[in-house]
Structures are given as C-alpha cells and as structure tokens.
Design an enzyme around this catalytic site. Structure first.
Site, PDB file in Angstrom:
ATOM      1  N   CYS A   2      42.489  31.465  39.670  1.00 40.00           N
ATOM      2  CA  CYS A   2      42.499  32.000  41.029  1.00 40.00           C
ATOM      3  C   CYS A   2      42.818  31.160  42.279  1.00 40.00           C
ATOM      4  CB  CYS A   2      41.230  32.659  41.334  1.00 40.00           C
ATOM      5  SG  CYS A   2      40.885  34.038  39.965  1.00 40.00           S
ATOM      6  N   HIS A  39      37.948  30.564  50.555  1.00 35.86           N
ATOM      7  CA  HIS A  39      38.120  31.135  48.997  1.00 35.86           C
ATOM      8  C   HIS A  39      37.593  32.340  49.248  1.00 35.86           C
ATOM      9  CE1 HIS A  39      39.061  31.631  44.973  1.00 35.86           C
ATOM     10  NE2 HIS A  39      38.009  31.943  44.592  1.00 35.86           N
ATOM     11  N   HIS A  81      40.901  40.584  45.740  1.00 38.97           N
ATOM     12  CA  HIS A  81      41.313  39.156  45.203  1.00 38.97           C
ATOM     13  C   HIS A  81      42.808  39.124  44.400  1.00 38.97           C
ATOM     14  CE1 HIS A  81      41.182  35.349  43.604  1.00 38.97           C
ATOM     15  NE2 HIS A  81      39.661  35.476  43.237  1.00 38.97           N
TER      16      HIS A  81
END
Lengths: 349, 406
Positions: B164, B295, B330
C-alpha cells in the site's frame, strides 16, 4: 560508485545452501520429482525437504506462503548480523507475482465458506507480494529500504539495478538482492495455461547475494560493471505470442541491450568469457562452458538470481568478465556485466 | 552523494484515474469539493459481504486512451490510461529516443484477472482457465503494457510490489534514476484494481468501514477499499526547460525504510524515522512544510500511530494533516501516487484538500485535518506519506517549482 557483490546463498532443487547448489549445478543431475495432486504436469522440480520446522526457530513459519518460507531459508545462510541488519541494511527481493497459491486459496474461500470474507485468518498477511521481503526484515531485523521488485524472469537483474541506485544515493550501506519463487498448484496451472514454459517442468527456489559499494573490507566476489534492460515490443499480437525472432523480438532486443551495456562499460565482446542465460547470437566467440540450469525447471524470477550466483559460485574464471542475461516471454530482457573477483565464494565447505 | 550534488527532478506530466475523477482537471475539482468516491461495487460481486461500498472508478472509458482495451486487465487499463494522460502533448518520438524507467507500484497487480482464472479453477476446472488472461497475470505486464502502448523499448520496466505504499516507492525510484542520470525520464506511480479477494481480505482483518472512511475521527471504523492509477512523468529540470515543458512541481526528495516488527501494524518510531529521512533527502525543514498528505487510512491503529510519528518530527504544532483516502477510498498500491498528484494539484491551485466524512476529532490524533471543506492556502512544500503491511514505509516530499525558497 561501483557496486560489488560480497556473498551469496541459494536454496534450490539441489538442496539448501551454496555447497548443495554448486555441487548440483556442476553435476547436471535431473531434479524432477512427482508433482502435486491435480497438477497439469507429472513432475515438478521441488526444493526437497522444505520443512517450516527447520527454518529459523520454526515459529510461525508454517502459516507463511511457500515463497516466504523459501526466502527465509535462503536468507538464513547469507545474513550476517551487523552487516546485513539494522537501519542501514536493505532488502530488494524479486518475484513474478508473489504467491498465486494464496490468491487461489483465498478465492476458493470466498466461494466455499459461509460468508465470502471468511478467509483463513493466518493466510491473510501472505496475500500481498511484499510478504517475503517483509518477513525477511522482521525475522532478521533489517530496517533499511525493503522493496519487492516484480519483474518476471529478469527480476533479480531489475532488482540489482534498483539496489545499485539505493547504494549510489547512500540510502543503505549494504543490500541483499535476490528472488524467490514457489512451486504450487496455482503457479503450475497459471503458467501451464499461459503457455510460458513449453516443455519445462515447474521449478522453484531462492537465491540472494549481498551488494555493497566498492571499497568494502569484505572479499569481492564480483564487481558490477554494468546493467542493461529493454523491452521487446514485438512479442505479443493480440493474445497470441509471436515468433521471437526479427526486429523487436526477444532475441534482437536482448542483443541490442547487451551491445549497449558493453559499450557503456567499455568492454569489448572478446573480453567476455562466459554468458549465463540466453546468449545473443553472433556477438561472442570462444565462450567458456556454462552449466545448464534448466535441470532445476522453470524457476521464474529466480532464474536470473540463479544465473548470478552461478557466475559467483560455480564458474571458475577469477578476474574475468561474465555476462548474465535473461529474457521473459512478456518481452522484458535484462543483463548484467560482472567482473569476477579472485576470492573463492564457497567458504562453507 | 547528497541530493544537492545531483540533478533536480521535476514533474512534467500527471495522469490520474480515480473514484473521484478521471484526468487531472476532474480529479482536482473532486479534491477541492470534497467529492466522495465510495459507491456500490459493480466490478465484482459483493453478495454476502458485510458491506458493499468500494471506491470504484466509474465512467472510465478505456478506449479513449487504449486501442484495444479488451487485451488488458483492469489494472493495466488504469495504468496505461494514466500514463497516456501524463505524456499528453509530449512528442512520442522524443520519448522513444531517450532512456526511461517505468516503475509502477501495486498491491495486487492484475487482481481481477487473477480472481477470474482462480475462480474458474476452483468452481469449474483449471483446464478451462482462459489462456489470454493467464498470460497477462504476471505483474510486470502492467509497466510493460505502458511501454508497449507508447512504443518505448529503451526502458527498465518493472513493478514495485510493496503493497500500500508502492506508489511512493515508484516515485522515489524514478527520482533516483533521474538524479543519477540512469534515466532521461521516468513514468512512475502506482495502479490497482479493486477485487473480490482484496475486499474479502480487508473484511477478514476487520478493517473495512461499513459506511464511510473517517480518518482521525473518534468514530472511525476503517477503510473503504478503492482502486485507480496515478502516473507521473518525471525528468530532470534541464531537459524540461530545454523542451519547454510545463513544470507542475519539483520532487524534492523521499525516504524509505522498514519497521521490521509486525506484518500488519505500523511502528511509530520507524514511521518518524522515515519522515526524517524524506525531509533530509529533500533538504527541507519541518517548518517549511505547508501540509501533510497522510497515509490516513481511517483505521484505529494507523491514524494514531501516524499522528504520533508526525508530532515526533514536527513537535506539537504540525501543519494541517489531511487524508485523501476519506474521498478516494484506499486505492492500495495506487494510493500514494494518486495522493502525490493531489498534493501537486492542490499546491498549484492554492488550496488544501479536506478530510471528508469528518464528525469529531479523536483526541489521540488531535491534528488539524481540514475537516470536510477545502481551505484556500498558498503552500510551497508538501509531504506525502505511504505505509504498507509488512512495515514498508515511503514518504515523498514535493515542492512548487516557482516557490520562493528554492
């Protein structure tokens, strides 16, 4: 800054460690053994006796995907605490796609279990491509850059180029570079369906090597004189593979790539003593014999890592220049030009 | 070798495919207006899952950028389209005559293709897997598809599979390759397609919010999985000036490290160290940073750890910390590259994007998250965070090209 290689390790169909790899590769023994149930082929070139209990302290290894287990086994023989650990040590690990088996298992779970998200809980962390590299960082305490490079057969060569940049930019003092690939039901079928390993058994394993800036106090096994990569643009037409010859095909593109690297490194073709990997036609003469690595099967991304450690540990050409090459069916070609050191690398014997 | 001794790297093209907008203009407007990309998933079957919301790309017309989209998997389509947008207006012969790095980050690569043949294997028979799809499930196909679509052969082309944070890894990789003169230009960033397996995995971990992604909120319940691609065209400043390219921003530097502690949970000290590495590489002091693109996943653990790490570096009064995932979902390996593009767009257009869906600040986070509405601001330098399972952190620092302090 020139990068140098100062250590290596391998886990292969010939067994665990440098000695087994060197001895097996030189022998040219076949390694194929009966395949897993339901496989498309009768045989697979397994790493024999891969047992989670025997990897590190054995704790929590069983739940990891096979590629991560192979990575930990490969690193076990190479990592030196204080050299390859801490904040200034890195990992750059090649793969084709991580563990297709975990993906297939999880898809099965989504269809077969009571609810689609009822996946096997301990398998979830193995479901991303960086699991193997991250496990190496966690288990050995390697806190510098930690990068997974997915690059087909040339993955270890792409990874070597990446690692060399990390060192040149002073992002690490040393980097372990390598690749791992697992032989599983899923990979056997995916590659079978894709037709990318015609006539070859599925193989697996891991290989890794330590890359440092030149000037290190450790004995140098090889200096990296140059790295080249290119993409053959003429390998796919629609869904069908095209013949790999002619302009834009794999062979021609590899030859172009090799000529560029030789020119940049100011090395003439006549100075190259051996080629490990596909050989560009008509470029070299009087090459030394190189053992056939195909007895370990199609090892995917590890094939380029095996080629490098073969140059380091199997060829006996101290001080000479060796070219390592790879060509992937999807079109990527890569090569690395190495000048072998005068040190013997099989120091575990 | 220090960053000051090497070539300066600038952004001269940006392509984005996201749940809140396709193309730079649409995407930027989405950011500014706080658009939410979560919608009922249509690209895979959500029957039986505890939720059905995904930050799915809608209205994507791949044939606008790709001759025969059916040849490519969904992640490749996103990546190729984003790359085409990034090089729009650039003479392709100019690019073909130069050396390129194509470094694309991803978590799940050709996820829908893998799901498709795996489903055939488990519900039908592996013998009936589609060979065309099997041929394209190798991850490297994504950057190779970009190269093929643009006719680029003189490339180093591979995927960074660092989950990620992979998009930031891709950008950092491009920066180093250009600084060192190994590449004349780089197409880098990330791409991922939402998939059944990814959706299941995040649900299994208990990390999916049922209704909305609310980073830093006391009532946050997790992520909304998403998808898309963000691809940046990077080159050295001199070549950009020589060809008269529009310069969107400068990539000032980046940092990367690995917690090496836990497969899933982030580590405060390690994240703080990564931020310091990035600021040092960029030659930037914390006081010069105008906002931080977090993030910011909206999970319990991430947001507290990240805010603490930011305070470790910035002290008790950090700049605004915003989470674009509140809008985008995401997008996995694409997330930090899409966010990087968002940072550049926001700097150039004079605003700080909001953290959407916000109701009440978690006192353990206690940052200015620019709740729910963008604010106008002159920002010169932005920090863009990306963290991943496995503890793989990467932080990128971007600056306005025409900032006063350079």
């Amino acid at each position: 800054m020139n990068a140098v290689i100062t250590g290596w390790s391998a886990v292969s169909a010939y067994g665990f460690g440098r000695h087994a790899f060197t001895e097996g590769v030189v022998s040219g023994r076949a390694t194929a053994a009966p395949a897993m149930e339901g496989a498309p082929d009768t045989h697979v070139c397994w790493v024999p006796d891969l047992d989670p209990k025997n990897i590190l302290d054995g704790k929590g290894i069983r739940h990891l995907d096979r590629a991560s287990q192979l990575a930990l086994a490969t690193f076990s023989e190479l990592v030196e605490p204080g050299v390859d650990t801490g904040e200034r040590a890195g990992v750059v690990l090649g793969t084709t796609a991580g563990s297709h088996q975990v993906e297939l298992d999880q898809i099965r779970d989504t269809h077969r279990n009571a609810r689609p998200h009822h996946l096997a809980p301990k398998q979830v962390a193995s479901g991303t491509m960086n699991c193997a590299a991250a496990q190496c960082a966690i288990r050995f305490g390697i806190h510098g850059p930690n990068t997974t490079v997915a690059g087909g057969r040339g993955a270890a060569l792409h990874a070597l180029g990446y690692a060399r940049r990390l060192l040149a930019m002073d992002r690490a003092d040393s980097v372990i570079v390598g690749a791992v690939e697992e032989a599983t039901f899923a990979r056997a079928w995916f590659t079978h369906a894709a037709g990318t390993r015609p006539g070859q058994w599925l193989g697996e394993g891991g290989a890794a090597f330590r890359v440092e800036p030149s000037g290190t106090s450790r004995p140098v096994l090889a200096e990296v004189l140059g790295i080249g990569t290119r993409l053959a643009l003429n390998v796919r037409e629609g869904h069908l593979p095209k013949p790999q010859v002619g302009e834009g095909g794999l062979h021609d593109t590899l030859a172009t790539c090799v000529r560029e690297v030789l020119a940049r490194a100011e090395v003439s073709p006549s100075s190259v003593h051996a080629v490990v990997g596909p050989e560009p036609e008509g470029l070299f003469k009087d090459l030394a014999d190189v053992p056939d690595l195909s007895f370990m099967g199609d090892t995917g991304s590890v094939s380029s890592a095996y080629a490098i450690v073969t140059a380091l540990g199997v060829l006996r050409l101290p001080g000479e220049v060796v070219l390592v090459t790879s060509a992937d069916p999807d079109g990527a070609v890569a090569c690395a030009l190495l000048r072998l050191g005068n040190s013997r690398s099989d120091h575990d014997g | 070798m220090t960053a000051a001794a090497v070539r300066r790297v600038v952004v001269t093209g940006m392509g984005v495919v996201s749940s809140i907008g396709i193309g730079l203009g649409d995407f930027t407007e989405g950011l500014r207006s706080g658009r939410i990309g979560a919608r009922r998933a249509t690209s895979f079957d959500v029957t039986g899952f505890p939720s059905e919301l995904v930050g799915e790309v809608a209205g994507f017309e791949p044939e606008r950028w790709i001759d025969d989209p059916s040849r490519l998997g969904r992640a490749s389509q996103f990546a190729v389209a984003a790359a085409a947008m990034a090089v729009e207006g650039v003479d392709l012969d100019y690019l073909r005559a130069r050396r390129a790095l194509i470094s694309i980050g991803t978590t799940n690569a050709q996820s829908q293709d893998v799901d498709a043949i795996a489903t055939t294997a488990v519900l039908d028979s592996p013998e009936r897997m589609d060979p065309a799809i099997a041929r394209r499930v190798t991850s490297q196909g994504i950057p190779n598809d970009i190269a093929r679509s643009l006719g680029l052969s003189n490339v180093d082309s591979y995927v960074i599979g660092t989950a990620c944070s992979a998009g930031n890894y891709g950008i950092g990789d491009g920066v180093d390759a250009i600084r060192l003169g190994e590449a004349d230009f780089a197409l880098c960033g990330g791409a991922d397609a939402a998939s059944r397996r990814t959706f299941a995995a995040f649900h299994r971990l208990g990390l999916v919010a049922p209704d909305a992604c609310r980073p830093f909120d006391a009532g946050r319940k997790g992520i909304i999985t998403g998808e898309g691609a963000g691809v940046l065209l990077l080159e050295d400043l001199e070549s950009a000036l020589a060809r008269g390219a529009h310069i969107y921003a400068e990539v000032l530097g980046y940092g990367l490290n690995c917690d090496g502690v836990d497969p899933v949970a982030p580590t405060r000290e390690s994240v703080a160290r990564c931020i310091r590495l990035a600021l040092d590489d960029a030659g930037v002091k914390p006081s010069e940073v105008g906002f931080i693109s977090a993030h910011g996943t909206g999970t319990k653990t991430n947001d507290i750890t990240e805010c603490n790490a930011i305070r470790d570096v910035y002290g008790d009064s950090p700049p605004p910390v915003v989470a674009l995932k509140s809008m985008l979902g995401h997008a996995m390996g694409a997330a930090s590259s899409i966010a990087a593009i968002g940072c550049v767009a926001a700097m150039n257009d004079g605003f700080i994007p909001p953290t959407a869906n916000h109701r009440e600040m978690d006192p353990e986070c206690a940052i200015d998250c620019v709740p729910n509405a963008a604010v106008s601001a002159q920002v010169d330098i932005v920090q863009n965070n990306g963290f991943a399972f496995g503890g793989d952190n990467a932080v990128v620092v971007l600056g306005r090209y025409d900032r006063s302090s350079r």
